[in-house]
Write a protein that holds these residues in place. Structure first.
Motif, PDB file in Angstrom:
ATOM      1  N   ASN A 277      37.756  31.674  48.517  1.00 29.34           N
ATOM      2  CA  ASN A 277      37.268  32.108  49.832  1.00 29.34           C
ATOM      3  C   ASN A 277      37.909  33.397  50.324  1.00 29.34           C
ATOM      4  O   ASN A 277      37.677  33.800  51.471  1.00 29.34           O
ATOM      5  N   LEU A 278      38.708  34.051  49.471  1.00 30.21           N
ATOM      6  CA  LEU A 278      39.278  35.349  49.864  1.00 30.21           C
ATOM      7  C   LEU A 278      38.401  36.458  49.293  1.00 30.21           C
ATOM      8  O   LEU A 278      38.836  37.305  48.514  1.00 30.21           O
ATOM      9  N   SER A 279      37.179  36.462  49.726  1.00 29.19           N
ATOM     10  CA  SER A 279      36.182  37.370  49.149  1.00 29.19           C
ATOM     11  C   SER A 279      36.434  38.831  49.485  1.00 29.19           C
ATOM     12  O   SER A 279      35.876  39.724  48.837  1.00 29.19           O
ATOM     13  N   ASN A 280      37.274  39.102  50.501  1.00 32.36           N
ATOM     14  CA  ASN A 280      37.566  40.482  50.886  1.00 32.36           C
ATOM     15  C   ASN A 280      38.942  40.958  50.435  1.00 32.36           C
ATOM     16  O   ASN A 280      39.365  42.058  50.788  1.00 32.36           O
ATOM     17  N   LEU A 281      39.629  40.150  49.656  1.00 28.26           N
ATOM     18  CA  LEU A 281      40.976  40.512  49.220  1.00 28.26           C
ATOM     19  C   LEU A 281      40.928  41.699  48.260  1.00 28.26           C
ATOM     20  O   LEU A 281      40.168  41.701  47.291  1.00 28.26           O
TER      21      LEU A 281
ATOM     22  N   SER B 243      42.544  29.834  33.854  1.00 28.17           N
ATOM     23  CA  SER B 243      41.529  30.863  33.592  1.00 28.17           C
ATOM     24  C   SER B 243      40.677  31.166  34.816  1.00 28.17           C
ATOM     25  O   SER B 243      40.077  32.249  34.898  1.00 28.17           O
ATOM     26  N   ASP B 244      40.617  30.247  35.804  1.00 25.84           N
ATOM     27  CA  ASP B 244      39.782  30.473  36.987  1.00 25.84           C
ATOM     28  C   ASP B 244      40.609  30.787  38.232  1.00 25.84           C
ATOM     29  O   ASP B 244      40.110  30.716  39.348  1.00 25.84           O
ATOM     30  N   ILE B 245      41.878  31.131  38.050  1.00 29.58           N
ATOM     31  CA  ILE B 245      42.758  31.339  39.192  1.00 29.58           C
ATOM     32  C   ILE B 245      42.284  32.471  40.091  1.00 29.58           C
ATOM     33  O   ILE B 245      42.500  32.444  41.308  1.00 29.58           O
ATOM     34  N   PHE B 246      41.604  33.481  39.519  1.00 38.17           N
ATOM     35  CA  PHE B 246      41.187  34.636  40.318  1.00 38.17           C
ATOM     36  C   PHE B 246      39.682  34.623  40.628  1.00 38.17           C
ATOM     37  O   PHE B 246      39.118  35.647  41.046  1.00 38.17           O
ATOM     38  N   ASN B 247      39.063  33.476  40.440  1.00 39.39           N
ATOM     39  CA  ASN B 247      37.630  33.384  40.753  1.00 39.39           C
ATOM     40  C   ASN B 247      37.374  33.678  42.230  1.00 39.39           C
ATOM     41  O   ASN B 247      38.115  33.219  43.105  1.00 39.39           O
ATOM     42  N   GLY B 248      36.324  34.441  42.482  1.00 37.84           N
ATOM     43  CA  GLY B 248      35.942  34.756  43.854  1.00 37.84           C
ATOM     44  C   GLY B 248      36.578  36.011  44.414  1.00 37.84           C
ATOM     45  O   GLY B 248      36.305  36.390  45.557  1.00 37.84           O
ATOM     46  N   LEU B 249      37.439  36.665  43.627  1.00 33.59           N
ATOM     47  CA  LEU B 249      38.115  37.871  44.117  1.00 33.59           C
ATOM     48  C   LEU B 249      37.405  39.129  43.613  1.00 33.59           C
ATOM     49  O   LEU B 249      38.007  40.011  42.990  1.00 33.59           O
ATOM     50  N   GLU B 250      36.112  39.229  43.924  1.00 33.21           N
ATOM     51  CA  GLU B 250      35.307  40.332  43.406  1.00 33.21           C
ATOM     52  C   GLU B 250      35.755  41.695  43.913  1.00 33.21           C
ATOM     53  O   GLU B 250      35.532  42.711  43.254  1.00 33.21           O
ATOM     54  N   LYS B 251      36.404  41.736  45.090  1.00 33.01           N
ATOM     55  CA  LYS B 251      36.811  43.024  45.656  1.00 33.01           C
ATOM     56  C   LYS B 251      38.264  43.397  45.328  1.00 33.01           C
ATOM     57  O   LYS B 251      38.748  44.440  45.771  1.00 33.01           O
ATOM     58  N   LEU B 252      38.930  42.571  44.569  1.00 34.13           N
ATOM     59  CA  LEU B 252      40.331  42.839  44.253  1.00 34.13           C
ATOM     60  C   LEU B 252      40.463  44.129  43.445  1.00 34.13           C
ATOM     61  O   LEU B 252      39.791  44.317  42.428  1.00 34.13           O
TER      62      LEU B 252
ATOM     63  N   ILE C 109      40.363  35.147  31.975  1.00 32.35           N
ATOM     64  CA  ILE C 109      41.094  35.091  33.226  1.00 32.35           C
ATOM     65  C   ILE C 109      40.742  36.249  34.161  1.00 32.35           C
ATOM     66  O   ILE C 109      40.803  36.113  35.385  1.00 32.35           O
ATOM     67  N   PHE C 110      40.316  37.410  33.582  1.00 31.71           N
ATOM     68  CA  PHE C 110      39.994  38.577  34.418  1.00 31.71           C
ATOM     69  C   PHE C 110      38.488  38.841  34.508  1.00 31.71           C
ATOM     70  O   PHE C 110      38.066  39.899  34.985  1.00 31.71           O
ATOM     71  N   ASN C 111      37.689  37.894  34.074  1.00 26.18           N
ATOM     72  CA  ASN C 111      36.250  38.141  33.947  1.00 26.18           C
ATOM     73  C   ASN C 111      35.579  38.568  35.245  1.00 26.18           C
ATOM     74  O   ASN C 111      34.639  39.370  35.227  1.00 26.18           O
ATOM     75  N   ASN C 112      36.013  38.035  36.373  1.00 23.36           N
ATOM     76  CA  ASN C 112      35.316  38.293  37.630  1.00 23.36           C
ATOM     77  C   ASN C 112      35.941  39.394  38.478  1.00 23.36           C
ATOM     78  O   ASN C 112      35.538  39.606  39.617  1.00 23.36           O
ATOM     79  N   LEU C 113      36.914  40.097  37.902  1.00 22.49           N
ATOM     80  CA  LEU C 113      37.597  41.160  38.656  1.00 22.49           C
ATOM     81  C   LEU C 113      36.969  42.509  38.329  1.00 22.49           C
ATOM     82  O   LEU C 113      37.611  43.428  37.824  1.00 22.49           O
TER      83      LEU C 113
END
Length: 649
Positions: A428-432, A447-456, A473-477
């Motif tokens: 839920n930290l979509s703006n991080l 592997s899913d620890i950073f899921n949802g951090l698209e703006k990181l 682990i970095f797939n969604n960054l």
């Protein structure tokens, strides 16, 4: 004695000898009994002396030893004063008699008297040996007494008066019985008197301590009872009573200051007391004092929270609370402001401390001693942009700790003791945009620890204890630009480990234990500009390891164990400006190793084992500005090598 009456002389002589033998026999017998009794009560081996329950020698052992020593000393004196002198006199008489007998008696009579004389001498020697034995035993008793005195002195230093009283009482009863049986002629009046004196001293000390504490409690009560509610009075009494049992050394000033503050109303506490309280809470304390300080903060805040006054925020607007801050209170309800609670020596925060701060933008909690955060403590901070919790003692985070921080952009968790992060911690930290977690104790990440951090865009994991990286682990960054994983325990990188990081331009892998890079490890890093792999254990590199890094500007491979570079290793790096290969084990370079590096400006090859450079090695480096080949095994250089750089080392 004359020779006219030989029978009378002979009778007197025999009677005197037998009297001497009888007296000596009594002395020897009495000495044996005393010595036997002494042996039973005071063994020669000091290790078997009577002891307390805890194994130490009690005071009554000393008393018993002193009594027995006096008995044996008395016996020894008596023997020395009376019997030995008497024996000497008898011996002189015997010698005189012998001279007369030599003149008057027959040989047979002389022989009989001589036998009796020898027997008397033997008895005399036996008595002397007994005396010497008693003297030796007296010396041993004196030695034992010295040891007992030293041990009693240790007991007095290491035990309290009450403990000494208990030991004395217990041993006194048993020793009185034993002493009565063995030495009924010895008076116990001195022992009983000493015991009574000890009891009296201990009772007086206890009464004095009780009176001192009572006076302290009464003084506090008289001074502040007019300003405290009944509930607060009871709480304060409980605190003082409980803390009097604690080690308050070093925190007395804080206790007195907090008590003084409690004596005022919430709106008229003097500024000097508030300033002093804040300074005392910030002071450095040792481990034991810190426990006391945390306790004082908690219980006095509990007292302050019982106030009937109304505050816009009970923590920051109530002057009796340790969190009171006039600036924070003044801006309560404003749209744009920050709260700075850093450097306040805080160990824990109340769960509802930030209630009413919906418009808070910046929250600083760094440089405290926080070891735990309540789940939901940040729930109401929906407009928070920056959360700084670095330099604390956090070891774990609740899964939903950041729930509600939908607008959060930066989190600083560096310099804590985090060793594990649950999946979903950052949901839920979509703006991080920035996440700092360096200098912790993390050994692995899901592997899913950073899921949802698209703006990181910034992720710092350096100086942890990571041993490996999970695939994906970095797939969604997709927007990540900087990734720091230096100073961990990574030994290898699998192919495609950095998939999804198309925007990454800075990758730091330095100071790990990498000994192998799989081909394709840097695939899809088309925008990477800075790659740091120094201080690892790399021995060799595959020829296509850097394929696809067309935008790379700086490559640092220094301080590894490279002994050979395959031709084409640096192909397809058209924008490379700086290349560091110093501090390795290179012995030779192929002539075309630097082909394609037309924009290279800085090249470090120092601290290797190069013994030869092929002509033309640097021919294609038309923009080279700095070439460092110091500390190698080169004996000569061709002239055109020097001409290839503006600065040559």
């Amino acid at each position: 004695m004359g020779v006219k009456n030989p029978l009378i002389m002979q009778a007197n002589l025999v009677a005197g000898i037998f009297m001497l033998i009888a007296a000596c026999s009594l002395v020897v017998s009495g000495s044996s009994e005393i010595n036997s009794s002494t042996t039973m009560t005071i063994p020669p081996n000091i290790q078997n002396k009577p002891s307390n329950d805890n194994g130490t020698v009690g005071p009554l052992s000393l008393i018993q030893t002193q009594i027995e020593l006096k008995i044996h000393t008395a016996i020894s004196v008596i023997l020395d004063k009376y019997f030995i002198d008497e024996f000497n006199n008898k011996l002189l008489q015997l010698n005189d008699t012998l001279e007369q007998v030599n003149q008057e008696k027959s040989l047979a009579e002389y022989s009989e008297i001589t036998k009796k004389y020898i027997k008397s001498l033997e008895s005399l020697v036996t008595c002397g040996n007994r005396v010497l034995s008693l003297i030796d035993h007296q010396v041993n008793l004196e030695k034992n007494l010295t040891i007992l005195e030293l041990e009693i002195e240790d007991i007095r230093k290491n035990n309290t008066k009450i403990e000494m009283k208990n030991v004395t009482d217990n041993k006194l009863q048993s020793m009185i019985c034993s002493t009565n049986q063995q030495h009924s002629n010895i008076s116990l009046e001195s022992l009983e008197k000493k015991s009574d004196e000890n009891n009296k001293t201990i009772e007086e000390s206890i009464i004095a301590l009780q009176e001192e504490r009572t006076e302290k409690l009464k003084a506090i009560e008289n001074e502040y009872q007019l300003n405290l509610t009944n509930k607060q009075q009871e709480m304060l009494k409980g605190i003082i009573f409980e803390m009097s049992q604690r080690d308050l050394y070093g925190s007395t000033d804080l206790l007195n200051t907090l008590i003084s503050i409690m004596g005022f109303n919430e709106d008229n506490v003097p500024d000097n007391l508030l300033k002093k309280r804040r300074q005392l809470f910030k002071r450095r304390y040792n481990e034991n004092q810190t426990v006391v300080v945390d306790y004082l903060r908690r219980v006095f805040d509990d007292i302050a929270s019982t106030s009937n006054s109304q505050f816009s925020n009970k923590y920051f607007c109530n002057k009796k609370m340790s969190y009171y801050d006039s600036t924070i209170c003044a801006f309560l309800g404003e749209y744009w402001y920050e709260i700075d609670l850093s450097h306040r020596n805080l160990a824990v925060l109340p769960k509802d401390i930030f209630t009413g701060f919906e418009n808070l933008r910046y929250l600083h909690l760094s440089y405290n001693r926080l070891y735990y955060l309540h789940s939901g403590i940040f729930d109401n901070l929906s407009n928070l942009r920056t959360l700084n919790i670095d330099n604390n003692n956090l070891t774990a985070l609740p899964t939903n700790i950041f729930t509600g921080l939908i607008n959060l952009e930066k989190i600083f968790l560096s310099y804590n003791q985090l060793d594990y992060l649950e999946s979903g911690t950052f949901n839920n930290l979509s703006n991080l945009e920035k996440l700092e977690m360096d200098v912790n104790n993390l050994t692995a990440l899901s592997s899913d620890i950073f899921n949802g951090l698209e703006k990181l865009r910034w992720l710092n994991l350096s100086q942890n204890k990571l041993k490996s990286l999970q695939p994906g682990i970095f797939n969604n960054l997709s927007n990540l630009q900087l990734l720091k994983i230096g100073y961990n325990n990574l030994t290898a990188l699998s192919s495609n480990i950095f998939n999804g990081l198309e925007q990454l331009n800075n990758l730091d892998l330095s100071s790990n234990q990498l000994n192998y890079l799989q081909p394709g490890a840097f695939n899809n890093l088309s925008n990477l500009k800075w790659l740091k792999i120094e201080y690892n254990n790399l021995i060799a590199l595959s020829s296509n390891i850097f394929n696809g890094l067309e935008q790379l500007i700086i490559l640092d491979l220094s301080s590894n164990q490279l002994n050979f570079l395959q031709p084409g290793t640096f192909n397809n790096l058209p924008n490379l400006r700086s290349l560091y290969i110093d501090s390795n084990n290179l012995t030779a370079l192929s002539g075309d190793i630097f082909n394609g590096l037309e924009k290279l400006e800085t090249l470090f090859l120092s601290l290797n084992k190069l013994n030869y450079l092929q002509p033309g090695t640097f021919n294609n480096l038309s923009n080279l500005q700095w070439l460092d080949i110091d500390y190698n095994n080169l004996e000569s250089l061709s002239r055109n090598i020097k001409d290839r750089s503006n600065t040559f080392s």
